[in-house]
Scaffold this motif. Structure first.
Motif, short mmCIF file in Angstrom:
data_model
loop_
_atom_site.label_atom_id
_atom_site.label_comp_id
_atom_site.label_asym_id
_atom_site.label_seq_id
_atom_site.Cartn_x
_atom_site.Cartn_y
_atom_site.Cartn_z
N GLN A 207 44.28 15.77 62.80
CA GLN A 207 45.33 16.51 62.11
C GLN A 207 45.74 15.79 60.83
OE1 GLN A 207 48.44 18.23 64.46
NE2 GLN A 207 49.96 18.06 62.82
N ARG A 208 45.81 14.46 60.89
CA ARG A 208 46.18 13.70 59.69
C ARG A 208 45.11 13.82 58.61
NH1 ARG A 208 50.16 9.59 60.34
NH2 ARG A 208 51.09 9.65 62.41
N LEU A 209 43.85 13.80 59.01
CA LEU A 209 42.76 13.95 58.05
C LEU A 209 42.76 15.34 57.44
CD1 LEU A 209 39.89 12.09 59.92
CD2 LEU A 209 41.14 11.30 57.88
N VAL A 210 42.99 16.35 58.28
CA VAL A 210 43.06 17.73 57.79
C VAL A 210 44.15 17.85 56.74
CG1 VAL A 210 43.72 20.07 58.43
CG2 VAL A 210 42.06 18.83 59.82
N SER A 211 45.30 17.27 57.04
CA SER A 211 46.42 17.34 56.10
C SER A 211 46.07 16.66 54.78
CB SER A 211 47.66 16.70 56.73
OG SER A 211 48.75 16.76 55.84
N HIS A 212 45.41 15.51 54.86
CA HIS A 212 45.07 14.77 53.65
C HIS A 212 44.15 15.57 52.75
CE1 HIS A 212 44.02 11.46 50.99
NE2 HIS A 212 42.75 11.74 51.20
N TRP A 213 43.14 16.20 53.32
CA TRP A 213 42.17 16.93 52.51
C TRP A 213 42.57 18.38 52.23
CZ3 TRP A 213 39.58 12.65 54.71
CH2 TRP A 213 38.79 11.94 53.81
N SER A 214 43.68 18.83 52.80
CA SER A 214 44.06 20.23 52.64
C SER A 214 45.26 20.44 51.72
CB SER A 214 44.39 20.84 54.00
OG SER A 214 43.29 20.78 54.87
N PHE A 215 46.18 19.47 51.69
CA PHE A 215 47.44 19.66 50.97
C PHE A 215 47.69 18.50 50.02
CE2 PHE A 215 48.07 21.42 55.35
CZ PHE A 215 47.98 22.77 54.99
N ALA A 216 48.38 18.80 48.92
CA ALA A 216 48.72 17.76 47.94
C ALA A 216 50.22 17.57 47.82
CB ALA A 216 48.13 18.12 46.57
N ARG A 229 44.75 23.42 63.76
CA ARG A 229 44.31 24.25 64.88
C ARG A 229 43.08 25.07 64.50
NH1 ARG A 229 48.97 26.19 65.89
NH2 ARG A 229 48.82 28.22 64.91
N MET A 230 43.09 25.63 63.29
CA MET A 230 41.93 26.42 62.86
C MET A 230 40.68 25.55 62.78
SD MET A 230 43.30 29.10 59.96
CE MET A 230 44.20 27.90 58.96
N MET A 231 40.82 24.36 62.22
CA MET A 231 39.66 23.50 62.05
C MET A 231 39.17 22.94 63.38
SD MET A 231 40.44 21.64 58.42
CE MET A 231 40.99 22.62 57.02
N ALA A 232 40.12 22.62 64.26
CA ALA A 232 39.73 22.12 65.57
C ALA A 232 39.03 23.20 66.39
CB ALA A 232 40.95 21.60 66.32
N GLY A 233 39.32 24.45 66.08
CA GLY A 233 38.70 25.56 66.79
C GLY A 233 37.31 25.89 66.31
N THR A 234 36.85 25.24 65.25
CA THR A 234 35.50 25.46 64.73
C THR A 234 34.57 24.41 65.33
OG1 THR A 234 36.47 26.23 62.65
CG2 THR A 234 34.11 25.75 62.65
N SER A 235 33.51 24.85 65.98
CA SER A 235 32.65 23.93 66.71
C SER A 235 31.86 23.01 65.79
CB SER A 235 31.68 24.70 67.60
OG SER A 235 30.69 25.34 66.81
N VAL A 236 31.46 21.88 66.33
CA VAL A 236 30.60 20.96 65.60
C VAL A 236 29.30 21.64 65.20
CG1 VAL A 236 29.24 18.84 65.81
CG2 VAL A 236 31.61 18.90 66.63
#
Length: 350
Positions: A207-216, A229-236
């Protein structure tokens, strides 16, 4: 070039806890020619609100996301427009289809087949974020019949090519890390279950990584969780299938095809995934395109600064309908500093 604050959308969209719960429309399942089952949400127009002849608005989400990425825009536009929100194969509630690399041609064919089912006639407005924008550009080349019906195109935080040379905010290392990730994902595809368990154990870090690369700039915890949640729901497996496509992306031909339509390009100043300069490149290649640069914005600009994106989309749709008073004449450059960003410092990330 003009500098402006956020235009006010016709319906106020506040970031509140209850508003980031999933919105429900009419679910449609479209089976593609290779057997993937694509989930599509359709929000019908309200006859009392819709403008006669208004286009069906198609909102295509980005890499690793789902239809929920358009939550605030959907909330503001529903009723006044017929909305179609497809989910790419392997994303959201869509199945992955045959395993293996997936290129933009495949995603464009998927989108075309969705539109053949849910919007077979009538005018269209195609709006895409990131991978969704790339898919729309590829569709413009592969399906001239759909392009002929397209009145407006909105491209948000996306690119038409050249991503292989981008460092993703990691000077010297970024390009090497992307290539390493491609190779690692390909090698471990058969052990995806192990990787998925590892992701669950590291959910807080993710979640912290998602926030870093998603928001400024600061966003609410609810919006952060929605993105994670959206990104975690996408499979490897899905991530691995699509990753190689970005390195070979070249939609130069598509930009030529978009000429003659109302085109909006929104770029985010601090986008670490599709740099703002790529939005400038797209706008320069399409005569009459409107270019908007959003200050203090990251890759998920439509979630970070929803009022800005919604207002510009409303203006685009007004242009498509020939409403000069509300849509303006189109074209030109605009730099926007969102109102909320003027009074708050940037968050210091741990």
């Amino acid at each position: 070039m003009r500098v402006a604050g956020a235009l006010r959308p016709r319906r106020r969209v506040a970031v509140a806890r209850e508003e980031v719960q999933p919105l429900a429309g009419e679910p449609v399942e479209v089976e593609t020619d290779d057997g993937a089952r694509l989930h599509v949400e359709v929000d019908p127009a309200d006859p009392a609100q819709v403008v006669p002849g208004a286009p069906t608005v198609v909102l295509c989400h980005g890499y690793g996301l789902s239809a929920d990425a358009w939550h605030f825009q959907r909330l503001a536009l529903r009723g006044r427009h017929r909305l179609v929100l497809p989910e790419h194969r392997g994303h959201g509630r869509s199945t992955r289809g045959p395993a293996g690399p997936v290129g933009l041609a495949r995603l464009a064919d998927d989108l075309g087949q969705v539109l053949d089912v849910v919007a077979p006639t009538g005018p269209l407005a195609l709006v895409g974020h990131s991978l969704g924008g790339m898919t729309i550009m590829e569709l413009a080349v592969r399906r001239p019949d759909l392009l002929e019906r397209t009145r407006a195109v909105g491209l948000v935080a996306t690119s038409s090519g050249g991503l292989a040379a981008f460092d993703h905010g990691l000077p010297l290392l970024g390009r090497h890390l992307v290539r390493w990730a491609e190779q690692a994902l390909q090698r471990t595809a058969e052990r995806a279950d192990v990787l998925e368990r590892g992701r669950r154990l590291g959910a807080d870090v993710e979640q912290r990584l998602v926030s870093h690369w998603s928001f400024a700039s600061p966003v609410s915890p609810e919006v952060e969780r929605l993105a994670a949640r959206m990104m975690a729901g996408t499979s490897v497996g899905t991530i691995a299938d699509l990753l190689p496509a970005f390195g070979t992306l070249d939609e130069t031909e598509a930009l030529v095809a978009l000429a003659g339509r109302a085109v909006l390009v929104i770029a985010a100043e601090r986008d670490l995934m599709t740099p703002a300069a790529h939005g400038r490149t797209i706008a320069d290649a399409v005569p009459g395109a409107e270019h908007v640069l959003v200050r203090q914005a990251g890759h998920l600009v439509m979630l970070e600064h929803p009022a800005v994106v919604t207002a510009r989309l409303e203006r685009l749709l007004a242009r498509a309908a020939g409403d000069v008073e509300h849509g303006g004449h189109g074209g030109g450059d605009e730099v926007v500093l969102p109102v909320a960003a003027r009074s708050r410092p940037r968050r210091v990330r741990p």
